[in-house]
Design a protein around this motif. Structure first.
Motif, PDB file in Angstrom:
ATOM      1  N   UNK A 218       0.811  -1.224   0.000  1.00 19.06           N
ATOM      2  CA  UNK A 218       0.000   0.000   0.000  1.00 19.06           C
ATOM      3  C   UNK A 218       0.842   1.270   0.000  1.00 19.06           C
ATOM      4  N   UNK A 219       1.702   1.409   1.015  1.00 22.47           N
ATOM      5  CA  UNK A 219       2.477   2.648   1.131  1.00 22.47           C
ATOM      6  C   UNK A 219       3.986   2.437   1.069  1.00 22.47           C
ATOM      7  N   UNK A 220       4.446   1.203   0.906  1.00 20.82           N
ATOM      8  CA  UNK A 220       5.867   0.942   0.776  1.00 20.82           C
ATOM      9  C   UNK A 220       6.642   0.918   2.074  1.00 20.82           C
ATOM     10  N   UNK A 221       5.927   0.981   3.201  1.00 18.05           N
ATOM     11  CA  UNK A 221       6.610   0.940   4.489  1.00 18.05           C
ATOM     12  C   UNK A 221       7.065  -0.485   4.787  1.00 18.05           C
ATOM     13  N   UNK A 222       8.213  -0.638   5.520  1.00 16.42           N
ATOM     14  CA  UNK A 222       8.656  -1.988   5.902  1.00 16.42           C
ATOM     15  C   UNK A 222       7.621  -2.677   6.781  1.00 16.42           C
ATOM     16  N   UNK A 223       7.413  -3.939   6.534  1.00 16.38           N
ATOM     17  CA  UNK A 223       6.413  -4.691   7.278  1.00 16.38           C
ATOM     18  C   UNK A 223       6.770  -4.777   8.763  1.00 16.38           C
ATOM     19  N   UNK A 224       8.052  -4.943   9.062  1.00 15.93           N
ATOM     20  CA  UNK A 224       8.498  -5.115  10.441  1.00 15.93           C
ATOM     21  C   UNK A 224       8.972  -3.807  11.078  1.00 15.93           C
ATOM     22  N   UNK A 225       8.492  -2.689  10.564  1.00 17.50           N
ATOM     23  CA  UNK A 225       8.960  -1.393  11.041  1.00 17.50           C
ATOM     24  C   UNK A 225       8.685  -1.182  12.530  1.00 17.50           C
ATOM     25  N   UNK A 226       7.619  -1.718  13.046  1.00 18.08           N
ATOM     26  CA  UNK A 226       7.242  -1.502  14.446  1.00 18.08           C
ATOM     27  C   UNK A 226       7.996  -2.416  15.410  1.00 18.08           C
ATOM     28  N   UNK A 227       8.730  -3.352  14.885  1.00 14.08           N
ATOM     29  CA  UNK A 227       9.509  -4.232  15.759  1.00 14.08           C
ATOM     30  C   UNK A 227      10.712  -3.480  16.343  1.00 14.08           C
ATOM     31  N   UNK A 228      11.012  -3.681  17.650  1.00 19.00           N
ATOM     32  CA  UNK A 228      12.161  -2.991  18.254  1.00 19.00           C
ATOM     33  C   UNK A 228      13.484  -3.318  17.566  1.00 19.00           C
ATOM     34  N   UNK A 229      13.632  -4.570  17.113  1.00 17.68           N
ATOM     35  CA  UNK A 229      14.879  -4.967  16.466  1.00 17.68           C
ATOM     36  C   UNK A 229      15.084  -4.292  15.118  1.00 17.68           C
ATOM     37  N   UNK A 230      13.994  -3.776  14.515  1.00 20.26           N
ATOM     38  CA  UNK A 230      14.157  -3.114  13.221  1.00 20.26           C
ATOM     39  C   UNK A 230      14.938  -1.811  13.363  1.00 20.26           C
ATOM     40  N   UNK A 231      14.720  -1.124  14.470  1.00 18.66           N
ATOM     41  CA  UNK A 231      15.493   0.097  14.725  1.00 18.66           C
ATOM     42  C   UNK A 231      16.968  -0.239  14.904  1.00 18.66           C
ATOM     43  N   UNK A 232      17.251  -1.332  15.611  1.00 21.75           N
ATOM     44  CA  UNK A 232      18.639  -1.780  15.791  1.00 21.75           C
ATOM     45  C   UNK A 232      19.252  -2.140  14.439  1.00 21.75           C
ATOM     46  N   UNK A 233      18.483  -2.837  13.592  1.00 20.01           N
ATOM     47  CA  UNK A 233      18.939  -3.188  12.252  1.00 20.01           C
ATOM     48  C   UNK A 233      19.302  -1.939  11.456  1.00 20.01           C
ATOM     49  N   UNK A 234      18.453  -0.916  11.545  1.00 19.27           N
ATOM     50  CA  UNK A 234      18.690   0.317  10.780  1.00 19.27           C
ATOM     51  C   UNK A 234      19.937   1.043  11.261  1.00 19.27           C
ATOM     52  N   UNK A 235      20.070   1.147  12.581  1.00 12.73           N
ATOM     53  CA  UNK A 235      21.232   1.851  13.145  1.00 12.73           C
ATOM     54  C   UNK A 235      22.527   1.143  12.772  1.00 12.73           C
ATOM     55  N   UNK A 236      22.573  -0.185  12.909  1.00 10.13           N
ATOM     56  CA  UNK A 236      23.778  -0.934  12.579  1.00 10.13           C
ATOM     57  C   UNK A 236      24.095  -0.867  11.089  1.00 10.13           C
ATOM     58  N   UNK A 237      23.075  -0.858  10.264  1.00 10.17           N
ATOM     59  CA  UNK A 237      23.289  -0.776   8.826  1.00 10.17           C
ATOM     60  C   UNK A 237      23.898   0.572   8.445  1.00 10.17           C
ATOM     61  N   UNK A 238      23.340   1.647   9.000  1.00 12.61           N
ATOM     62  CA  UNK A 238      23.880   2.981   8.725  1.00 12.61           C
ATOM     63  C   UNK A 238      25.299   3.118   9.276  1.00 12.61           C
ATOM     64  N   UNK A 239      25.517   2.593  10.482  1.00  7.96           N
ATOM     65  CA  UNK A 239      26.852   2.661  11.087  1.00  7.96           C
ATOM     66  C   UNK A 239      27.866   1.885  10.255  1.00  7.96           C
TER      67      UNK A 239
END
Length: 311
Positions: A170-191
């Motif tokens: 529908x809007x292209x948002x990640x399915x698991x965006x609300x999971x706490x580990x997704x924020x960790x995944x994003x931070x580690x990926x950017x780092x």
């Protein structure tokens, strides 16, 4: 003989029983400082340089017209030093030469020996082959590390656009965006992306530098230390990104499966650290020492407590 062999205990005992022995001159006109410096006996030199008698020994000139600074530049009895890589070996020679120069009267630094060379000219002539070996090692190491850093950057950049679990139609948002580990995944990926690209920039700056004698004193070891640090952090961040992805996609029900996953994740990090940490430690300490030396020389007050002794 004790100074030549580096037996500090014997040197100390001789000077305790018979202090006048410090003025002994051999058949080549060399005093004990000439001999200790020429044979790279760092501990003997440290023992002798603080004595009051050493103030007159630093003015000694042997039968070849060489001061103790000429002998610090001479590689006739040099056997490779105590550092692990060609770049650090050359840096150790630079530091040794500068330590001896600091003890010399200013007008003795420009003294010319019987071959018409100052100590600085002799140092460059005697270390040209060592400079070539250090340049070759630095170029190969920087190229290899740059390649690894680019591969890591490619992996983490790709991972940023292939989110675990996919995207909503529908809007292209990640399915698991609300999971706490997704924020960790994003931070580690950017780092991981930022540190790997920074590592590439550092190693490219090393490859494009002139790699002359002066660069190996402080700047190159410091830059190599930074490059290794960012490369190690990028590898660690990449593995943590992989861990977060696995934990987001696979619901581990038992403790042993979770433990196995964690072990598999940190295995490459552990192996990388095991093989590269000794080298990284040497460059890290070299970088720290250069920073502390800068503080000691340029800040007011007594900063001698920041001094780090060489091996």
């Amino acid at each position: 003989m004790a100074a030549r062999a580096g037996i500090v205990e014997v040197v100390t005992e001789i000077l305790t029983v018979y202090p006048q022995a410090i003025d002994h001159i051999n058949r080549k006109g060399q005093n004990v400082l000439h001999v200790a410096i020429m044979h790279r006996q760092y501990k003997v030199y440290d023992k002798l340089k603080d004595k009051d008698e050493a103030k007159r020994l630093v003015r000694g000139i042997d039968n070849h017209g060489c001061t103790i600074l000429h002998r610090a530049a001479d590689t006739k009895f040099y056997h490779g030093g105590t550092r692990p890589t060609p770049a650090l070996k050359l840096q150790q020679e630079f530091i040794w030469f500068e330590q001896v120069k600091a003890q010399m009267p200013p007008h003795f630094i420009m003294h010319i020996n019987r071959k018409g060379k100052t100590a600085d000219q002799l140092f460059k002539d005697m270390h040209r082959e060592q400079l070539k070996a250090a340049q070759h090692w630095v170029k190969n190491t920087s190229q290899s590390c740059s390649t690894v850093a680019v591969l890591v950057a490619t992996v983490v950049f790709t991972a940023a656009y292939t989110a675990p679990g996919g995207f909503l139609q529908t809007d292209g948002r990640p399915i698991l965006l609300d999971k706490p580990l997704y924020s960790f995944f994003t931070v580690m990926d950017v780092a991981g992306l930022a540190s790997s690209l920074t590592s590439v920039v550092v190693f490219l700056s090393i490859l494009t530098s002139s790699l002359e004698f002066g660069d190996f004193h402080h700047r190159l070891p410091r830059n190599l230390s930074l490059g290794f640090t960012f490369l190690f952090f990028s590898v660690t961040s990449t593995m943590l990104t992989f861990t977060a992805t696995i934990l987001l996609l696979v619901h581990l029900q038992t403790k042993w499966t979770a433990s196995l996953t964690y072990a598999a994740t940190f295995l490459p990090i552990g192996v990388f650290a095991l093989f590269q940490f000794p080298l990284y430690y040497q460059y890290f300490m070299a970088a720290v020492k250069s920073i502390l030396d800068f503080l000691r020389k340029n800040l007011p007050g007594n900063w001698d407590f920041l001094e780090i002794k060489d091996d």
